[in-house]
Design a protein around this motif. Structure first.
Motif, PDB file in Angstrom:
ATOM      1  N   ASP A 157     -44.088 -30.804  28.158  1.00  9.69           N
ATOM      2  CA  ASP A 157     -44.496 -32.127  27.681  1.00  9.69           C
ATOM      3  C   ASP A 157     -44.772 -32.118  26.181  1.00  9.69           C
ATOM      4  N   GLN A 158     -45.231 -30.993  25.678  1.00 11.50           N
ATOM      5  CA  GLN A 158     -45.529 -30.890  24.252  1.00 11.50           C
ATOM      6  C   GLN A 158     -44.269 -30.708  23.427  1.00 11.50           C
ATOM      7  N   VAL A 159     -43.315 -29.927  23.934  1.00  8.48           N
ATOM      8  CA  VAL A 159     -42.120 -29.568  23.162  1.00  8.48           C
ATOM      9  C   VAL A 159     -40.993 -30.580  23.358  1.00  8.48           C
ATOM     10  N   ASN A 160     -40.787 -31.032  24.574  1.00  4.81           N
ATOM     11  CA  ASN A 160     -39.675 -31.936  24.861  1.00  4.81           C
ATOM     12  C   ASN A 160     -40.043 -33.368  24.498  1.00  4.81           C
ATOM     13  N   ARG A 161     -39.369 -33.907  23.469  1.00  6.22           N
ATOM     14  CA  ARG A 161     -39.651 -35.275  23.018  1.00  6.22           C
ATOM     15  C   ARG A 161     -38.521 -36.211  23.416  1.00  6.22           C
ATOM     16  N   GLU A 162     -38.289 -36.284  24.724  1.00  5.22           N
ATOM     17  CA  GLU A 162     -37.261 -37.193  25.226  1.00  5.22           C
ATOM     18  C   GLU A 162     -37.593 -38.643  24.895  1.00  5.22           C
ATOM     19  N   ASP A 163     -38.887 -38.915  24.625  1.00  6.60           N
ATOM     20  CA  ASP A 163     -39.281 -40.271  24.266  1.00  6.60           C
ATOM     21  C   ASP A 163     -38.664 -40.704  22.936  1.00  6.60           C
ATOM     22  N   ILE A 164     -38.522 -39.750  22.018  1.00 11.73           N
ATOM     23  CA  ILE A 164     -37.892 -40.064  20.733  1.00 11.73           C
ATOM     24  C   ILE A 164     -36.407 -40.322  20.938  1.00 11.73           C
ATOM     25  N   TYR A 209     -29.139 -27.046  22.525  1.00 15.81           N
ATOM     26  CA  TYR A 209     -29.934 -28.226  22.218  1.00 15.81           C
ATOM     27  C   TYR A 209     -30.146 -28.424  20.713  1.00 15.81           C
ATOM     28  N   PHE A 210     -30.505 -29.653  20.361  1.00 13.45           N
ATOM     29  CA  PHE A 210     -30.924 -29.992  19.011  1.00 13.45           C
ATOM     30  C   PHE A 210     -32.446 -30.035  19.009  1.00 13.45           C
ATOM     31  N   ALA A 211     -33.057 -29.237  18.135  1.00 13.96           N
ATOM     32  CA  ALA A 211     -34.516 -29.198  18.042  1.00 13.96           C
ATOM     33  C   ALA A 211     -34.923 -29.029  16.586  1.00 13.96           C
ATOM     34  N   MET A 212     -36.082 -29.566  16.250  1.00 11.65           N
ATOM     35  CA  MET A 212     -36.588 -29.550  14.885  1.00 11.65           C
ATOM     36  C   MET A 212     -38.027 -29.040  14.857  1.00 11.65           C
ATOM     37  N   ARG A 213     -38.436 -28.563  13.674  1.00 11.85           N
ATOM     38  CA  ARG A 213     -39.846 -28.258  13.472  1.00 11.85           C
ATOM     39  C   ARG A 213     -40.653 -29.534  13.710  1.00 11.85           C
ATOM     40  N   ALA A 214     -41.748 -29.412  14.438  1.00 21.64           N
ATOM     41  CA  ALA A 214     -42.558 -30.582  14.761  1.00 21.64           C
ATOM     42  C   ALA A 214     -43.145 -31.224  13.506  1.00 21.64           C
ATOM     43  N   ASP A 215     -43.505 -30.401  12.513  1.00 20.85           N
ATOM     44  CA  ASP A 215     -44.110 -30.987  11.320  1.00 20.85           C
ATOM     45  C   ASP A 215     -43.108 -31.861  10.559  1.00 20.85           C
ATOM     46  N   TRP A 216     -41.811 -31.487  10.586  1.00 24.71           N
ATOM     47  CA  TRP A 216     -40.799 -32.317   9.919  1.00 24.71           C
ATOM     48  C   TRP A 216     -40.643 -33.645  10.660  1.00 24.71           C
ATOM     49  N   VAL A 217     -40.613 -33.582  11.969  1.00 22.42           N
ATOM     50  CA  VAL A 217     -40.458 -34.800  12.776  1.00 22.42           C
ATOM     51  C   VAL A 217     -41.664 -35.719  12.604  1.00 22.42           C
ATOM     52  N   ASP A 218     -42.862 -35.145  12.659  1.00 23.92           N
ATOM     53  CA  ASP A 218     -44.077 -35.949  12.530  1.00 23.92           C
ATOM     54  C   ASP A 218     -44.144 -36.633  11.167  1.00 23.92           C
ATOM     55  N   MET A 272     -42.326 -26.870  17.698  1.00 24.11           N
ATOM     56  CA  MET A 272     -41.010 -27.480  17.602  1.00 24.11           C
ATOM     57  C   MET A 272     -40.880 -28.581  18.640  1.00 24.11           C
ATOM     58  N   TYR A 273     -39.922 -29.483  18.389  1.00 21.26           N
ATOM     59  CA  TYR A 273     -39.616 -30.545  19.333  1.00 21.26           C
ATOM     60  C   TYR A 273     -38.152 -30.453  19.749  1.00 21.26           C
ATOM     61  N   VAL A 274     -37.919 -30.446  21.058  1.00 24.32           N
ATOM     62  CA  VAL A 274     -36.574 -30.592  21.601  1.00 24.32           C
ATOM     63  C   VAL A 274     -36.249 -32.084  21.604  1.00 24.32           C
ATOM     64  N   LEU A 275     -35.111 -32.441  20.986  1.00 22.74           N
ATOM     65  CA  LEU A 275     -34.794 -33.855  20.776  1.00 22.74           C
ATOM     66  C   LEU A 275     -33.538 -34.330  21.493  1.00 22.74           C
ATOM     67  N   ALA A 276     -32.612 -33.426  21.770  1.00 19.62           N
ATOM     68  CA  ALA A 276     -31.366 -33.816  22.444  1.00 19.62           C
ATOM     69  C   ALA A 276     -30.664 -32.582  22.960  1.00 19.62           C
ATOM     70  N   GLN A 277     -29.891 -32.758  24.017  1.00 19.80           N
ATOM     71  CA  GLN A 277     -28.961 -31.719  24.441  1.00 19.80           C
ATOM     72  C   GLN A 277     -27.663 -31.947  23.684  1.00 19.80           C
ATOM     73  N   LEU A 278     -27.072 -30.890  23.177  1.00 22.64           N
ATOM     74  CA  LEU A 278     -25.852 -31.015  22.381  1.00 22.64           C
ATOM     75  C   LEU A 278     -24.584 -30.988  23.217  1.00 22.64           C
ATOM     76  N   TYR A 321     -29.105 -36.610  26.706  1.00 24.12           N
ATOM     77  CA  TYR A 321     -30.528 -36.771  27.017  1.00 24.12           C
ATOM     78  C   TYR A 321     -31.146 -35.444  27.447  1.00 24.12           C
ATOM     79  N   PRO A 322     -32.304 -35.065  26.862  1.00 20.17           N
ATOM     80  CA  PRO A 322     -32.918 -33.771  27.213  1.00 20.17           C
ATOM     81  C   PRO A 322     -33.834 -33.863  28.431  1.00 20.17           C
ATOM     82  N   TYR A 323     -33.284 -33.636  29.607  1.00 19.66           N
ATOM     83  CA  TYR A 323     -34.077 -33.699  30.836  1.00 19.66           C
ATOM     84  C   TYR A 323     -35.171 -32.618  30.841  1.00 19.66           C
ATOM     85  N   LYS A 324     -36.376 -33.007  31.172  1.00 20.35           N
ATOM     86  CA  LYS A 324     -37.464 -32.036  31.257  1.00 20.35           C
ATOM     87  C   LYS A 324     -37.255 -31.069  32.427  1.00 20.35           C
ATOM     88  N   SER A 325     -36.551 -31.525  33.452  1.00 22.21           N
ATOM     89  CA  SER A 325     -36.293 -30.649  34.598  1.00 22.21           C
ATOM     90  C   SER A 325     -35.453 -29.446  34.198  1.00 22.21           C
TER      91      SER A 325
END
Length: 453
Positions: A395-402, A273-282, A143-149, A363-367
Motif C-alpha cells: 500500500d505504501q509503495v504501489n501508487r495505482e491511485d496515481i 515496472y515503471f517506478a520513481m523515487r517517492a521524493d521526486w513524485v511527492d 519508491m513508488y510503483v506507478l505502472a507496469q511496462l 495498470y499496476p495490480y497490487k495482487s
C-alpha cells in the motif's frame, strides 16, 4: 455534446496536433544532431499552447534509467515519438544502465547526485529499495510503483549441447541430467540478471516445477544481460533467464535454443515496472502524471502491431540496443523460432504493453506485488513473517491511485481502467494457483521451497 466534452475534445485535438510538432523536433534531437536553440523554443511554445494550466508539470526535466531489453520500450518510444513532450515533459533524459546493480546504485543517489530519478525495474526491486533490503547500509529509499511496462518478453535459453535431451518446458528428462551432473561434481550452471527479482523467479519456478531445487541441485548465479551471449559461446553457462532480445539472439547465433518462453510458464504474467523515487513524485505530482500519460500513449502505440517494425528500428538503434533490427522483429510479432525445431506464431505470446487477454497491462495490480513478495518468502529472500506486513508495504509503495488519475486526465476509456487492485487468481503452467486472498495456501502447495508452510 456537453460543454465539458467539447472542451475536452478540443484540448485532445490540440494535444494531438502539438505532439506531431513536438515529435518532429525531438526526433531530430534523439536520432540525429541535438536540437538547436530555435528547436528548443519551438518545443516550449508547443507545450505551453497545449497543456492546460491545471495539468502543467512542475518541471519538464527528469532522468530515467533503463536496461536495453524490450521491457524498456515504452520509455524509449515515449521519448522518441514525442509522447512525453506532448504532456509537457520536454526534457526527459533516458540513461542506459550497465546493470540492474548500477540502476539500484544510481537511484539511491538520485539525479541530483549524478544518478537517476527512477525508471525501469524488475520486481520487487522498488519494494526492496524502499525497505532498505538491497541498498548500501540498508538505507531506506522510498519508491513508488506507478505502472507496469510490459507482460511477457522473457525466456529460458539453453546451451545447444542439451538439445534433444529433455531439457525443455516440462523438463521431461532434465531432472536426470541435472542429477548426473551434480553427482559428477560438475553441476548444471544457470544464470539470471539480478538476484531475488523476477528474472531470478522465472528460472527458479521453471526448475522447481520440474523437480529441480535451484539452490541445491544446480549452480545459479547473476550475470548481466549483455554477457549472456558471450558466456553461452564460451560454454561456461548451460542456461539463462533474461529478456528479449538476448534469448532470441542466442538462437540466431546458433549457440543455444529456447526451452520456454515465460509466456508459456505464466500466460499474461506481470514483467517489469515503471517506478520513481517517492521524493521526486511527492515534489512533482503533475509531472509524474505527465510521465504516466506519455508512457500510456507509448504502450498503446506499441500494441498496434502495425507500428512494431518502426518500434524495432528505433529500439535497435545505436543509441539504445545497438543490434540488428532482425533480432527484434520476429519476437515483436509473436513469431519465435525456439531453435529446437519448435516454432511459435502467436501475437498473444509477444511482448504486450497496453492490453493482454486478461485486460490492462499498464495498470499496476497490487495482487501482483503480493505474488512477487510471496515468491521472495518462498525462496527465503524475505523472512516468513514478512507476509504479515506485505499488504502495508504494498500500500505504501504501489501508487495505482496515481495511475488512475493520470488515465482519467488522459481520457482513457473507463472500460480500460481496472476497478479492482486485484487481478484475481493466477494459474501457472504446472497447475499451481496463486490466490492473492490466501498467499499461504500458495506456499503450502509448492513442493520445493525454503519456507515451512
Amino acid at each position: 455534446m456537453t460543454e465539458f466534452s467539447n472542451q475536452f475534445s478540443r484540448r485532445k485535438f490540440l494535444l494531438t496536433v502539438g505532439a506531431s510538432a513536438v515529435g518532429s523536433v525531438l526526433l531530430k534531437g534523439c536520432l540525429g544532431n541535438p536540437p538547436d536553440f530555435a528547436d528548443t523554443a519551438q518545443v516550449q511554445q508547443v507545450v505551453a499552447a497545449n497543456i492546460s494550466p491545471e495539468q502543467a508539470p512542475e518541471t519538464t526535466r527528469v532522468k530515467l534509467g533503463y536496461i536495453p531489453i524490450v521491457e524498456s520500450a515504452p520509455l524509449i518510444i515515449a521519448k522518441e515519438k514525442g509522447f512525453f513532450a506532448k504532456y509537457g515533459m520536454a526534457d526527459v533524459e533516458l540513461s542506459k544502465q550497465a546493470s540492474w546493480g548500477s540502476a539500484r546504485d544510481n537511484v539511491e543517489i538520485g539525479s541530483a547526485g549524478g544518478g537517476i530519478d527512477g525508471g525501469q525495474w524488475q520486481m520487487p526491486m522498488p519494494h526492496l529499495i524502499s525497505e532498505g533490503v538491497i541498498t548500501k547500509g540498508n538505507a531506506k529509499i522510498p519508491m513508488y510503483v506507478l505502472a507496469q511496462l510490459i507482460t511477457h518478453g522473457n525466456g529460458i535459453a539453453i546451451a545447444s549441447k542439451w538439445q534433444g535431451q529433455g531439457v525443455d518446458l516440462k523438463m521431461a528428462q532434465g531432472k536426470g541430467i541435472v542429477s548426473q551432473l551434480k553427482s559428477a561434481g560438475t553441476p548444471f550452471k544457470a544464470a539470471h540478471t539480478f538476484p531475488h527479482v523476477n528474472q531470478d523467479f522465472w528460472i527458479r519456478y521453471w526448475l522447481a516445477a520440474g523437480g529441480i531445487d535451484p539452490d541445491r541441485d544446480i549452480n545459479l548465479m547473476p550475470v548481466p544481460s549483455a554477457q549472456t551471449v558471450a558466456n553461452m559461446k564460451t560454454g561456461t553457462m548451460d542456461a539463462f533467464s533474461t529478456g528479449d532480445p538476448w534469448p532470441y539472439r542466442i538462437v540466431k547465433d546458433k549457440i543455444g535454443y529456447m526451452a520456454a518462453l515465460t509466456a508459456e510458464i505464466w500466460k499474461n504474467h506481470p514483467e517489469e515496472y515503471f517506478a520513481m523515487r517517492a521524493d521526486w513524485v511527492d515534489k512533482n505530482p503533475k509531472a509524474t502524471k505527465a510521465l504516466l500519460k506519455g508512457i500510456m500513449e507509448a504502450q498503446q502505440w506499441l500494441d498496434n502491431f502495425d507500428n512494431r517494425q518502426e518500434a524495432a528500428k528505433i529500439l535497435a538503434g545505436r543509441n539504445y540496443f545497438n543490434l540488428p533490427v532482425a533480432i527484434l522483429l520476429e519476437p515483436f510479432q509473436g513469431r519465435y523460432d525456439m531453435g529446437d525445431g519448435r516454432k511459435i506464431d502467436d501475437q498473444s505470446m509477444a511482448p504486450l504493453y497496453w492490453k493482454d487477454e486478461k485486460g490492462s497491462v499498464s495498470y499496476p495490480y497490487k495482487s501482483h506485488d503480493l505474488w512477487f513478495i510471496t515468491e521472495s518468502i518462498r525462496w527465503g529472500f524475505l523472512p516468513q513473517d514478512y507476509l504479515t506486513k506485505a499488504k502495508a508495504v504494498i500500500d505504501q509503495v504501489n501508487r495505482e491511485d496515481i495511475w488512475r488519475e493520470a488515465a482519467k486526465e488522459a481520457g482513457i476509456a473507463a472500460a480500460d481502467i481496472p476497478t479492482s487492485t486485484s487481478r484475481g487468481v493466477e494459474t501457472f503452467f504446472d497447475g499451481i494457483k496463486f490466490d492473492p486472498e490466501n498467499p499461504t495456501a500458495y506456499l503450502k502447495s509448492l513442493q520445493i521451497k525454503r519456507v515451512k508452510a
